[in-house]
Design a protein around this motif. Sequence first.
Motif, PDB file in Angstrom:
ATOM      1  N   TRP A 266      41.389  14.289  12.454  1.00 44.75           N
ATOM      2  CA  TRP A 266      41.533  15.559  13.170  1.00 44.75           C
ATOM      3  C   TRP A 266      42.997  15.986  13.305  1.00 44.75           C
ATOM      4  O   TRP A 266      43.310  17.185  13.257  1.00 44.75           O
ATOM      5  N   SER A 267      43.898  15.022  13.452  1.00 43.86           N
ATOM      6  CA  SER A 267      45.318  15.366  13.573  1.00 43.86           C
ATOM      7  C   SER A 267      45.828  16.004  12.283  1.00 43.86           C
ATOM      8  O   SER A 267      46.647  16.930  12.306  1.00 43.86           O
ATOM      9  N   TRP A 268      45.330  15.500  11.133  1.00 46.10           N
ATOM     10  CA  TRP A 268      45.711  16.086   9.848  1.00 46.10           C
ATOM     11  C   TRP A 268      45.155  17.501   9.743  1.00 46.10           C
ATOM     12  O   TRP A 268      45.854  18.399   9.234  1.00 46.10           O
ATOM     13  N   CYS A 269      43.926  17.705  10.184  1.00 43.49           N
ATOM     14  CA  CYS A 269      43.322  19.040  10.134  1.00 43.49           C
ATOM     15  C   CYS A 269      44.087  20.022  11.015  1.00 43.49           C
ATOM     16  O   CYS A 269      44.299  21.184  10.630  1.00 43.49           O
ATOM     17  N   ILE A 274      48.048  24.539  11.449  1.00 40.99           N
ATOM     18  CA  ILE A 274      49.351  25.016  11.939  1.00 40.99           C
ATOM     19  C   ILE A 274      50.255  25.425  10.775  1.00 40.99           C
ATOM     20  O   ILE A 274      50.888  26.491  10.803  1.00 40.99           O
ATOM     21  N   ILE A 275      50.312  24.595   9.738  1.00 39.90           N
ATOM     22  CA  ILE A 275      51.168  24.899   8.582  1.00 39.90           C
ATOM     23  C   ILE A 275      50.704  26.175   7.892  1.00 39.90           C
ATOM     24  O   ILE A 275      51.524  27.047   7.545  1.00 39.90           O
ATOM     25  N   CYS A 276      49.403  26.313   7.676  1.00 43.10           N
ATOM     26  CA  CYS A 276      48.885  27.523   7.034  1.00 43.10           C
ATOM     27  C   CYS A 276      49.184  28.763   7.872  1.00 43.10           C
ATOM     28  O   CYS A 276      49.544  29.823   7.324  1.00 43.10           O
ATOM     29  N   SER A 277      49.054  28.643   9.176  1.00 37.19           N
ATOM     30  CA  SER A 277      49.334  29.779  10.052  1.00 37.19           C
ATOM     31  C   SER A 277      50.800  30.182   9.978  1.00 37.19           C
ATOM     32  O   SER A 277      51.129  31.377   9.937  1.00 37.19           O
ATOM     33  N   LEU A 278      51.696  29.204   9.941  1.00 39.87           N
ATOM     34  CA  LEU A 278      53.132  29.503   9.836  1.00 39.87           C
ATOM     35  C   LEU A 278      53.460  30.133   8.482  1.00 39.87           C
ATOM     36  O   LEU A 278      54.302  31.036   8.395  1.00 39.87           O
ATOM     37  N   VAL A 279      52.797  29.635   7.420  1.00 35.91           N
ATOM     38  CA  VAL A 279      53.002  30.241   6.098  1.00 35.91           C
ATOM     39  C   VAL A 279      52.552  31.701   6.117  1.00 35.91           C
ATOM     40  O   VAL A 279      53.241  32.586   5.573  1.00 35.91           O
ATOM     41  N   GLY A 280      51.411  31.974   6.739  1.00 35.34           N
ATOM     42  CA  GLY A 280      50.944  33.355   6.853  1.00 35.34           C
ATOM     43  C   GLY A 280      51.920  34.219   7.625  1.00 35.34           C
ATOM     44  O   GLY A 280      52.170  35.376   7.255  1.00 35.34           O
ATOM     45  N   TYR A 281      52.503  33.660   8.666  1.00 31.27           N
ATOM     46  CA  TYR A 281      53.496  34.390   9.459  1.00 31.27           C
ATOM     47  C   TYR A 281      54.717  34.738   8.613  1.00 31.27           C
ATOM     48  O   TYR A 281      55.190  35.881   8.612  1.00 31.27           O
TER      49      TYR A 281
END
Length: 297
Positions: A266-269, A274-281
């Motif tokens: 779950w920590s990896w998920c 979080i990483i995908c959201s920051l990339v989208g930002y």
Amino acid sequence: MSVLSSRLWALQEMFRGLSADKGLFSLAIVLSALALSIPLFISSIFYQVSEPIRQLPTSIEITVFTDENANAKRVAAEIEKLKGIDAVRVIPKETALESLNSRFGLKDKTADAKNPLPDIVHATIGSSVPSADVDKIGQLIEKVRGVDMIAYETSWRDKLQALSRAGQIGILSLGVIVALLVMLVLAAAIRMTTLTANPQMRALYVFGASPSFAIRPWAWRGFILMLASSIGALGITQGGIILLKPAVTDVASLYGIDMSLALPDWSWCVGFVIICSLVGYIVAVLAAQDSWKRARL
């Protein structure tokens, strides 16, 4: 305008834009989720299916046959002092004979029969020791007093390492291609959500808004887009794992392997989301900046 009121306006403007472009935004989420699920599904399946292969021991074992009158414990102690030896294990000749008979299904009916086997010492060499050094260690072991002969094999590890390197290069090449494809799809999907930004950017520029003020709603929209897409990708991957799990479990049971497909920890998920959201930002900020520059022309 205060810091709080500017961000409140950006939040309201973001939701207004999402409501106005809900069809385009939903399509962008679906495209991004499908794009993200491809590498996520492949990596999850490959990692767990390859678990039994990664657990294969790659340490070289040298079997040392001692002389008839040699002290096996003393021989083991001498061998353990050599550089590169991780562990040694003494197998008494009685235990070796019982193991041999058990393996071949033999039963010694003569209790007083002489045991033809010598005491055996197993010397384990570290997996990081090259094959050439293994040969040198073998030569040193042969010089130990009380050693009759030794037996070992290194070619299997060389072949395994060669196959592993070839597999890693192939997987890395495939990963780069898939990653580039995914990034292009994501960039196009995020860009789709900023197509309507130009008229608003011109209006904000005329009224003297700062670039950060104008860009903020679109940056948050990109964050929300990739947040929803990454969660959707996890859901798609979980669905694929559920469909594939019974077949993989049946195959694993035939080979006596304990294997169970599941999403990563779950920590990896959470980190993935979080990483995908920051990339989208970040991508949305770049796209909105481009619209802002055009509004100034």
